[in-house]
Design a protein around this motif. Structure first.
Motif, PDB file in Angstrom:
ATOM      1  N   ALA A 240       0.863  11.412   6.953  1.00 24.66           N
ATOM      2  CA  ALA A 240       1.768  12.264   6.536  1.00 24.66           C
ATOM      3  C   ALA A 240       3.261  11.661   6.014  1.00 24.66           C
ATOM      4  O   ALA A 240       3.701  12.036   5.016  1.00 24.66           O
ATOM      5  N   GLU A 241       3.615  10.414   6.691  1.00 20.84           N
ATOM      6  CA  GLU A 241       4.998   9.875   6.512  1.00 20.84           C
ATOM      7  C   GLU A 241       4.724   9.185   5.003  1.00 20.84           C
ATOM      8  O   GLU A 241       5.717   9.121   4.246  1.00 20.84           O
ATOM      9  N   MET A 242       3.356   8.528   4.917  1.00 17.00           N
ATOM     10  CA  MET A 242       3.205   7.918   3.638  1.00 17.00           C
ATOM     11  C   MET A 242       3.375   9.114   2.461  1.00 17.00           C
ATOM     12  O   MET A 242       3.818   8.722   1.454  1.00 17.00           O
TER      13      MET A 242
ATOM     14  N   PHE B 164       0.827  -1.123  -0.125  1.00 15.90           N
ATOM     15  CA  PHE B 164      -0.058   0.086  -0.087  1.00 15.90           C
ATOM     16  C   PHE B 164       0.675   1.325  -0.051  1.00 15.90           C
ATOM     17  O   PHE B 164       1.613   1.223   0.806  1.00 15.90           O
ATOM     18  N   GLY B 165       0.552   2.164  -0.640  1.00 15.03           N
ATOM     19  CA  GLY B 165       1.592   3.365  -0.659  1.00 15.03           C
ATOM     20  C   GLY B 165       0.954   4.371  -1.693  1.00 15.03           C
ATOM     21  O   GLY B 165       0.133   4.518  -2.662  1.00 15.03           O
ATOM     22  N   LEU B 166       1.608   5.688  -1.422  1.00 14.76           N
ATOM     23  CA  LEU B 166       1.245   6.846  -2.001  1.00 14.76           C
ATOM     24  C   LEU B 166       2.606   7.502  -2.760  1.00 14.76           C
ATOM     25  O   LEU B 166       3.315   8.178  -2.086  1.00 14.76           O
TER      26      LEU B 166
ATOM     27  N   ILE C 213       4.892  11.977   2.407  1.00 13.70           N
ATOM     28  CA  ILE C 213       6.035  12.595   2.170  1.00 13.70           C
ATOM     29  C   ILE C 213       7.279  11.794   1.730  1.00 13.70           C
ATOM     30  O   ILE C 213       8.028  12.081   0.958  1.00 13.70           O
ATOM     31  N   THR C 214       7.153  10.450   2.129  1.00 16.49           N
ATOM     32  CA  THR C 214       8.273   9.623   1.749  1.00 16.49           C
ATOM     33  C   THR C 214       7.849   8.821   0.418  1.00 16.49           C
ATOM     34  O   THR C 214       8.767   8.182  -0.057  1.00 16.49           O
ATOM     35  N   GLY C 215       6.778   8.801   0.308  1.00 15.68           N
ATOM     36  CA  GLY C 215       6.305   7.980  -1.050  1.00 15.68           C
ATOM     37  C   GLY C 215       6.699   6.077  -0.641  1.00 15.68           C
ATOM     38  O   GLY C 215       6.552   5.508  -1.765  1.00 15.68           O
ATOM     39  N   GLU C 216       6.925   5.730   0.455  1.00 13.69           N
ATOM     40  CA  GLU C 216       7.166   4.378   0.656  1.00 13.69           C
ATOM     41  C   GLU C 216       6.123   3.655   0.886  1.00 13.69           C
ATOM     42  O   GLU C 216       5.184   4.109   1.561  1.00 13.69           O
ATOM     43  N   ALA C 217       6.182   2.366   0.673  1.00 14.01           N
ATOM     44  CA  ALA C 217       5.134   1.547   0.613  1.00 14.01           C
ATOM     45  C   ALA C 217       4.813   0.834   2.047  1.00 14.01           C
ATOM     46  O   ALA C 217       5.892   0.656   2.533  1.00 14.01           O
ATOM     47  N   LEU C 218       3.545   0.511   2.464  1.00 17.02           N
ATOM     48  CA  LEU C 218       3.344  -0.498   3.543  1.00 17.02           C
ATOM     49  C   LEU C 218       3.084  -1.787   3.349  1.00 17.02           C
ATOM     50  O   LEU C 218       2.547  -2.067   2.199  1.00 17.02           O
ATOM     51  N   THR C 219       3.490  -2.572   4.348  1.00 13.89           N
ATOM     52  CA  THR C 219       3.109  -3.961   3.891  1.00 13.89           C
ATOM     53  C   THR C 219       1.803  -4.305   4.364  1.00 13.89           C
ATOM     54  O   THR C 219       1.147  -3.202   5.140  1.00 13.89           O
TER      55      THR C 219
END
Length: 156
Positions: free
Chosen positions: A55-57, A27-29, A59-65
């Motif tokens: 906000a972290e998602m 999951f990511g932005l 600003i960093t663009g990193e995906a979640l598991t």
């Protein structure tokens, strides 16, 4: 969710009442990675997950598991990929035998009270309860309960 749920897919996910994810889902932005920002998705996601994680998602663009998505309330359940359809069927079966009128009107009421004060939301929900009692589904549900039988919903 079975696979990658990114950018606009997150917006679609945000509009769902419930979600089941396969264990390998992500999951990511990622918009910031291409010089953009998830402006439209932010409008529908901002109240769904904790502010700092959101906000972290963004600003960093990193995906979640899938497990991280479960921990922050983005999905309701995570199952192994082979069990995804079974879990989804199980969840749908828990909904399909309920009053469509109660669900439809309840979902509307839940959206309406999101930005109300506590006092406003109590008054609004009491009024909604009063009008819901006037529906055919409410009459059928109460009769079925009294007669110890399954209700036959009309959706009205």
């Amino acid at each position: 969710v079975n696979g990658a749920c990114m950018a606009g897919g997150m917006g679609l996910l945000s509009m769902c009442d419930m979600a089941v994810a396969g264990a390998r889902a992500k999951f990511g932005l990622p918009e910031v990675k291409v010089g953009m920002f998830p402006m439209q998705v932010a409008a529908v996601m901002q109240h769904l997950i904790p502010r700092r994680k959101f906000a972290e998602m963004c600003i960093t663009g990193e995906a979640l598991t899938a497990q991280e998505a479960l921990e922050i309330g983005l999905v309701n359940y995570v199952v192994d990929d082979a069990g995804l359809d079974d879990k989804l069927g199980w969840l749908l079966a828990r909904i399909a035998d309920k009053s469509p009128t109660a669900i439809r009107r309840g979902k509307h009421a839940l959206r309406a009270i999101e930005d109300m004060t506590f006092a406003q939301s109590i008054a609004f929900m009491e009024a909604q309860l009063g009008s819901l009692r006037l529906t055919r589904d409410a009459a059928e549900g109460l009769a079925a309960f009294a007669e110890k039988r399954q209700p036959a919903w009309t959706g009205k």
